[in-house]
Scaffold this motif. Structure first.
Motif, PDB file in Angstrom:
ATOM      1  N   ARG A 120       0.818  -1.221   0.000  1.00  0.00           N
ATOM      2  CA  ARG A 120       0.000   0.000   0.000  1.00  0.00           C
ATOM      3  C   ARG A 120       0.844   1.259   0.000  1.00  0.00           C
ATOM      4  O   ARG A 120       0.493   2.258  -0.612  1.00  0.00           O
ATOM      5  CB  ARG A 120      -0.903   0.040   1.234  1.00  0.00           C
ATOM      6  CG  ARG A 120      -1.967  -1.025   1.303  1.00  0.00           C
ATOM      7  CD  ARG A 120      -2.646  -1.005   2.657  1.00  0.00           C
ATOM      8  NE  ARG A 120      -1.669  -1.156   3.724  1.00  0.00           N
ATOM      9  CZ  ARG A 120      -1.577  -0.346   4.783  1.00  0.00           C
ATOM     10  NH1 ARG A 120      -2.394   0.669   4.924  1.00  0.00           N
ATOM     11  NH2 ARG A 120      -0.664  -0.549   5.712  1.00  0.00           N
TER      12      ARG A 120
ATOM     13  N   LEU B 231      -4.987   5.972  -0.500  1.00  0.00           N
ATOM     14  CA  LEU B 231      -4.348   5.229   0.579  1.00  0.00           C
ATOM     15  C   LEU B 231      -4.939   5.596   1.930  1.00  0.00           C
ATOM     16  O   LEU B 231      -5.133   4.726   2.792  1.00  0.00           O
ATOM     17  CB  LEU B 231      -2.841   5.503   0.561  1.00  0.00           C
ATOM     18  CG  LEU B 231      -2.002   4.878   1.669  1.00  0.00           C
ATOM     19  CD1 LEU B 231      -2.163   3.365   1.691  1.00  0.00           C
ATOM     20  CD2 LEU B 231      -0.535   5.250   1.488  1.00  0.00           C
TER      21      LEU B 231
ATOM     22  N   ALA C  86      -6.291  -5.244   0.968  1.00  0.00           N
ATOM     23  CA  ALA C  86      -5.236  -4.225   0.943  1.00  0.00           C
ATOM     24  C   ALA C  86      -5.219  -3.363   2.188  1.00  0.00           C
ATOM     25  O   ALA C  86      -4.285  -2.604   2.402  1.00  0.00           O
ATOM     26  CB  ALA C  86      -5.396  -3.332  -0.289  1.00  0.00           C
TER      27      ALA C  86
END
Length: 243
Positions: A35, A152, A170
């Motif tokens: 990530r 993110l 993720a």
């Protein structure tokens, strides 16, 4: 350590683009470990689109034509991943009767009226705003990074709305903002005062989408993260075009 980070970066490129980076050797990192590199992928995407913009402008294309073709090129580089996410989110949040129905709609590959309208409006806003800004090449690079940092943040800070899927695989509690924050700051500085408007545009659009996602489906999904990238980049371009 360096080899592991490089693998994570390559995995991020594979996940977020259609750029060839070769086959990953085993052991392949978990997506959650990659990530941190999502904003760095923006350097590749933004760099390519900035070069295309400059080449078209040098060949005599009007700003509107250059922006339109650059938008198409960006979609090809990313495989329209974020565009697909925006359409799915618009359909799910706009048409879902409740949380479960909204999530089902977002998994449906068919394009609905909300998704089609969102794609048209956001695409037009992106193109027209880029054509109107005087900071086009640098903006394309800086915002490609900053919008993936926004993605993110949503991925990390919002709970996963599903027990499976890309958003769940993720996400992780460990913060991974360091590289993205430094890179965003370095690329925003040359924009000068307009950078404040760009950051405000990214912040407001990201906060709006995050609020709607939490309220309607309980958190983020892969589609929500993809939509965050495209929507926040568009919001920043619109803000820049007004400075």
């Amino acid at each position: 350590m360096a080899n592991r980070r490089l693998k994570e970066l390559r995995l991020a490129v594979v996940f977020l683009t259609r750029l060839p980076v070769g086959r990953l050797s085993h052991p392949i990192p978990d997506l959650s470990d990659a990530r941190w590199a999502f904003p760095l992928v923006g350097v590749l995407v933004g760099g390519i689109t900035a070069l295309i913009w400059m080449a078209l402008s040098a060949l005599g294309a009007s700003p509107l034509l250059a922006a339109t073709l650059t938008f198409g090129a960006q979609a090809m580089v990313t495989g329209a991943l974020h565009h697909d996410g925006l359409a799915d989110v618009a359909d799910g949040l706009g048409g879902g009767r409740d949380r479960a129905h909204a999530l089902d709609i977002m998994r449906d590959s068919r394009l609905g009226s909300y998704g089609a309208l969102a794609l048209v409006v956001v695409s037009l806003a992106w193109v027209v705003a880029l054509a109107d800004t005087s900071h086009a090449p640098l903006s394309l690079l800086a915002l490609a990074v900053a919008s993936r940092l926004a993605m993110l943040v949503v991925l990390t800070e919002l709970p996963s709305a599903r027990e499976d899927g890309l958003g769940q695989s993720a996400s992780a509690s460990r913060r991974a903002y360091g590289a993205g924050l430094v890179l965003t700051a370095l690329l925003m500085i040359p924009l000068g005062g307009p950078a404040i408007a760009a950051l405000l545009g990214i912040t407001l659009t990201t906060a709006f989408l995050a609020h709607r996602a939490v309220k309607r489906i309980g958190g983020q999904t892969g589609d929500v993260c993809g939509a965050t990238q495209l929507l926040s980049e568009t919001g920043a371009l619109v803000a820049l075009s007004m400075t």
